[in-house]
Design a protein around this motif. Structure first.
Motif, mmCIF file in Angstrom:
data_model
loop_
_atom_site.group_PDB
_atom_site.id
_atom_site.type_symbol
_atom_site.label_atom_id
_atom_site.label_comp_id
_atom_site.label_asym_id
_atom_site.label_seq_id
_atom_site.Cartn_x
_atom_site.Cartn_y
_atom_site.Cartn_z
ATOM 1 N N ASN A 140 -18.873 -16.874 -62.138
ATOM 2 C CA ASN A 140 -17.942 -17.427 -63.125
ATOM 3 C C ASN A 140 -18.765 -18.174 -64.183
ATOM 4 O O ASN A 140 -18.812 -19.401 -64.224
ATOM 5 C CB ASN A 140 -16.933 -18.366 -62.458
ATOM 6 N N GLN A 141 -19.431 -17.383 -65.015
ATOM 7 C CA GLN A 141 -20.354 -17.961 -65.983
ATOM 8 C C GLN A 141 -19.639 -18.797 -67.045
ATOM 9 O O GLN A 141 -20.179 -19.810 -67.529
ATOM 10 C CB GLN A 141 -21.155 -16.838 -66.678
ATOM 11 N N GLU A 142 -18.439 -18.398 -67.392
ATOM 12 C CA GLU A 142 -17.704 -19.126 -68.431
ATOM 13 C C GLU A 142 -17.445 -20.569 -68.018
ATOM 14 O O GLU A 142 -17.709 -21.511 -68.767
ATOM 15 C CB GLU A 142 -16.383 -18.411 -68.711
ATOM 16 N N LYS A 143 -16.927 -20.749 -66.810
ATOM 17 C CA LYS A 143 -16.643 -22.098 -66.347
ATOM 18 C C LYS A 143 -17.928 -22.865 -66.036
ATOM 19 O O LYS A 143 -17.976 -24.095 -66.166
ATOM 20 C CB LYS A 143 -15.730 -22.041 -65.117
ATOM 21 N N ALA A 144 -18.982 -22.150 -65.637
ATOM 22 C CA ALA A 144 -20.275 -22.809 -65.438
ATOM 23 C C ALA A 144 -20.765 -23.419 -66.747
ATOM 24 O O ALA A 144 -21.330 -24.526 -66.777
ATOM 25 C CB ALA A 144 -21.298 -21.825 -64.885
ATOM 26 N N LYS A 145 -20.550 -22.720 -67.852
ATOM 27 C CA LYS A 145 -20.934 -23.250 -69.153
ATOM 28 C C LYS A 145 -20.089 -24.472 -69.533
ATOM 29 O O LYS A 145 -20.575 -25.379 -70.211
ATOM 30 C CB LYS A 145 -20.791 -22.165 -70.230
ATOM 31 N N LEU A 165 -24.903 -16.666 -72.127
ATOM 32 C CA LEU A 165 -23.484 -16.346 -72.267
ATOM 33 C C LEU A 165 -23.117 -16.337 -73.736
ATOM 34 O O LEU A 165 -23.383 -17.286 -74.462
ATOM 35 C CB LEU A 165 -22.623 -17.392 -71.546
ATOM 36 N N LYS A 166 -22.539 -15.266 -74.165
ATOM 37 C CA LYS A 166 -22.096 -15.177 -75.551
ATOM 38 C C LYS A 166 -20.811 -15.978 -75.712
ATOM 39 O O LYS A 166 -19.825 -15.739 -75.026
ATOM 40 C CB LYS A 166 -21.850 -13.714 -75.927
ATOM 41 N N ILE A 167 -20.826 -16.930 -76.607
ATOM 42 C CA ILE A 167 -19.662 -17.772 -76.824
ATOM 43 C C ILE A 167 -18.786 -17.145 -77.893
ATOM 44 O O ILE A 167 -19.219 -16.907 -79.006
ATOM 45 C CB ILE A 167 -20.075 -19.180 -77.274
ATOM 46 N N THR A 168 -17.540 -16.888 -77.546
ATOM 47 C CA THR A 168 -16.598 -16.322 -78.497
ATOM 48 C C THR A 168 -15.330 -17.139 -78.474
ATOM 49 O O THR A 168 -15.095 -17.931 -77.575
ATOM 50 C CB THR A 168 -16.253 -14.866 -78.128
ATOM 51 N N ALA A 201 -21.238 -28.246 -58.642
ATOM 52 C CA ALA A 201 -20.126 -27.428 -59.122
ATOM 53 C C ALA A 201 -20.633 -26.258 -59.959
ATOM 54 O O ALA A 201 -20.160 -25.125 -59.828
ATOM 55 C CB ALA A 201 -19.160 -28.284 -59.944
ATOM 56 N N LYS A 202 -21.604 -26.529 -60.816
ATOM 57 C CA LYS A 202 -22.162 -25.475 -61.657
ATOM 58 C C LYS A 202 -22.835 -24.398 -60.811
ATOM 59 O O LYS A 202 -22.669 -23.195 -61.064
ATOM 60 C CB LYS A 202 -23.156 -26.076 -62.645
ATOM 61 N N GLN A 203 -23.573 -24.803 -59.796
ATOM 62 C CA GLN A 203 -24.237 -23.838 -58.920
ATOM 63 C C GLN A 203 -23.215 -22.939 -58.221
ATOM 64 O O GLN A 203 -23.408 -21.718 -58.127
ATOM 65 C CB GLN A 203 -25.098 -24.557 -57.890
ATOM 66 N N ARG A 204 -22.125 -23.541 -57.727
ATOM 67 C CA ARG A 204 -21.100 -22.737 -57.048
ATOM 68 C C ARG A 204 -20.488 -21.727 -58.010
ATOM 69 O O ARG A 204 -20.213 -20.587 -57.635
ATOM 70 C CB ARG A 204 -20.010 -23.654 -56.479
ATOM 71 N N LEU A 205 -20.240 -22.162 -59.229
ATOM 72 C CA LEU A 205 -19.629 -21.270 -60.222
ATOM 73 C C LEU A 205 -20.564 -20.123 -60.598
ATOM 74 O O LEU A 205 -20.132 -18.977 -60.754
ATOM 75 C CB LEU A 205 -19.229 -22.071 -61.460
ATOM 76 N N ILE A 206 -21.837 -20.417 -60.744
ATOM 77 C CA ILE A 206 -22.805 -19.363 -61.059
ATOM 78 C C ILE A 206 -22.882 -18.357 -59.917
ATOM 79 O O ILE A 206 -22.896 -17.141 -60.136
ATOM 80 C CB ILE A 206 -24.190 -19.977 -61.351
ATOM 81 N N ARG A 207 -22.916 -18.855 -58.688
ATOM 82 C CA ARG A 207 -23.001 -17.966 -57.528
ATOM 83 C C ARG A 207 -21.757 -17.098 -57.378
ATOM 84 O O ARG A 207 -21.826 -15.984 -56.855
ATOM 85 C CB ARG A 207 -23.227 -18.785 -56.255
#
Length: 298
Positions: free
Chosen positions: A220-225, A12-15, A211-217
């Protein structure tokens, strides 16, 4: 709290743009039903001197209740997905929600699960819209059984100024919530929440991973990070805060009993522990009304 460093990281590119809301929801409009959350300005103390804040739940107007029910429904089944999910069941939206998604109104253990879910979502709203944390809400939509509680930490909240530059002042908050929506005698629910909260320091790793797994699925990569930022406290230190809440109907609220029977002496994070009670009139009636409106208005 040591987490394996071998967890696969999502690129994920962080900006600056995708860090704008990482500190919480303070820049977002609060839902109308937050107006029903009233700080009484009163407090109790535990037997060992810790403060217990008292909040009151003001009955919503019919208009606010409908808006509350709509946002409440999204936790279980987002409106844009309900028709896809119910296809093939032969059920209307209302019947689909009442028969397959929401905890049962009358058959045990449905009513107690309703009460518990409502209390958790109430305190989730408090953490997110009053205290301005970001809180993941995906677990209710992934229940294996509608009449069961989801295992793990009840509520997790995050505050992080910039996930690209982790700081020790970033905050992870865990909250445990217990409800007593019926009855006439207080059942020591706050102490039960405190005891469970003390266990969170051990089980938070699994909750963060889930929680991270649910977000990735859900892509929602931003919140997973954001969740990932808190998965390794050794390499990326942060501030850990705890909370314990009881959501009580007025008939069981007993200040004297609460003070005499509540202690934080055994809590593993007692110096960073928030205690809160939400109380309201005929709480189970409100709970059922919110569920009913959520189904009827779908």
């Amino acid at each position: 709290m040591l987490i394996s460093k071998s967890i696969t990281r999502v690129s994920l590119k962080i900006t600056q743009e995708n860090n704008i809301n990482m500190t919480g929801t303070g820049t977002l409009d609060k839902p109308d039903h937050i107006s029903c959350f009233t700080d009484s300005g009163k407090s109790l103390t535990t037997s060992d001197g810790a403060e217990i804040k008292i909040w009151e739940l003001v009955p919503p107007t019919e208009e606010i209740k409908k808006a509350w029910a709509k946002s409440f429904r999204q936790n279980y089944c987002p409106d844009h997905e309900i028709d896809l999910f119910r296809e093939g069941t032969g059920l209307s939206r209302k019947d689909y929600l009442e028969q397959l998604i929401f905890p049962d109104k009358s058959s045990a253990p449905g009513p107690s699960i309703r009460s518990g879910d409502f209390a958790e979502l109430l305190i989730t709203d408090y953490v997110e819209f009053v205290q301005n944390y970001w809180v993941p809400r995906t677990k209710y939509a992934e229940k294996a059984s509608r009449n069961e509680s989801v295992k793990g930490v009840d509520i997790v909240g995050f505050k992080c100024a910039n996930i690209a530059t982790p700081r020790p002042t970033d905050i992870l908050l865990t909250f445990e919530v217990k409800a007593q929506s019926t009855g006439d005698t207080y059942d020591n629910r706050l102490q039960t929440a405190i005891n469970d909260s003390s266990k969170d320091i051990v089980r938070i790793a699994q909750t963060l991973n889930a929680a991270k797994q649910r977000l990735i699925r859900s892509d929602n990569q931003e919140k997973a990070k954001l969740v990932e930022r808190f998965q390794n406290s050794t390499d990326r230190p942060y501030t850990y805060k705890s909370g314990a809440a009881a959501v009580l109907t007025d008939d069981v609220f007993d200040g004297e009993s609460i003070q005499e029977n509540t202690t934080v002496s055994e809590h593993k994070n007692a110096t960073n522990l928030e205690l809160i009670i939400f109380k309201g009139t005929e709480l189970m009636t409100l709970v059922n009304s919110i569920y009913e409106s959520a189904a009827n208005e779908a």
